[in-house]
Design a protein around this motif. Structure first.
Motif, PDB file in Angstrom:
ATOM      1  N   ASN A  96      -6.596  -5.251   4.890  1.00 36.87           N
ATOM      2  CA  ASN A  96      -6.675  -4.581   3.593  1.00 36.87           C
ATOM      3  C   ASN A  96      -8.074  -4.013   3.368  1.00 36.87           C
ATOM      4  N   ASP A  97      -9.092  -4.780   3.714  1.00 33.82           N
ATOM      5  CA  ASP A  97     -10.469  -4.294   3.578  1.00 33.82           C
ATOM      6  C   ASP A  97     -10.729  -3.115   4.512  1.00 33.82           C
TER       7      ASP A  97
ATOM      8  N   GLY B 236      -8.790  -0.169   3.251  1.00 31.37           N
ATOM      9  CA  GLY B 236      -9.226   0.130   1.886  1.00 31.37           C
ATOM     10  C   GLY B 236     -10.381   1.101   1.820  1.00 31.37           C
TER      11      GLY B 236
ATOM     12  N   ARG C   3     -10.271   4.581  -0.497  1.00 26.40           N
ATOM     13  CA  ARG C   3     -11.316   4.961  -1.459  1.00 26.40           C
ATOM     14  C   ARG C   3     -11.938   6.294  -1.080  1.00 26.40           C
TER      15      ARG C   3
ATOM     16  N   LEU D 207       0.808  -1.218   0.000  1.00 23.90           N
ATOM     17  CA  LEU D 207       0.000   0.000   0.000  1.00 23.90           C
ATOM     18  C   LEU D 207       0.846   1.274   0.000  1.00 23.90           C
TER      19      LEU D 207
END
Length: 109
Positions: free
Chosen positions: A94-95, A98, A102, A43
């Protein structure tokens, strides 16, 4: 990361920050280190990932009431937006982060 540079590295960061609050005696913390470091690599440029040894940095430990381990804090625009406790998979982390990547991308458009 340390108590001394937390403000600059986390609060003033232009990127979302995932802070790994860990302790050397915490086996789940140690077990999660490779996952945290993989995420940091993957990332890079979108999220800052930082590690804070809470045994050596009591000010941050106290300020953010860190009392369970491993503890991961997500900061966006200098504010804590999420707190994750316990051993987590790379996919879960990650979710979790994330969502804020976004959100940041949409805000910049």
């Amino acid at each position: 990361m340390t108590d001394a540079n937390f403000q600059r590295e986390v609060i003033e960061s232009e990127f979302p920050v995932l802070v790994d609050m860990w302790a050397p005696w915490c086996q789940p913390c140690i077990a999660m280190k490779p996952t945290i470091r993989e995420l940091a690599s993957e990332l890079s440029g979108e999220v800052k990932v930082a590690e804070l040894n809470i045994e050596q940095n009591p000010f941050i430990k106290e300020k953010y009431h860190i009392d369970k381990y491993p503890m991961l804090l997500i900061f966006v625009d200098g504010k804590e937006v999420e707190r994750l406790v316990g051993l987590k998979s790379k996919e879960y982390l990650n979710d979790a982060i994330g969502v804020y990547i976004r959100d940041q991308t949409r805000a910049e458009q």
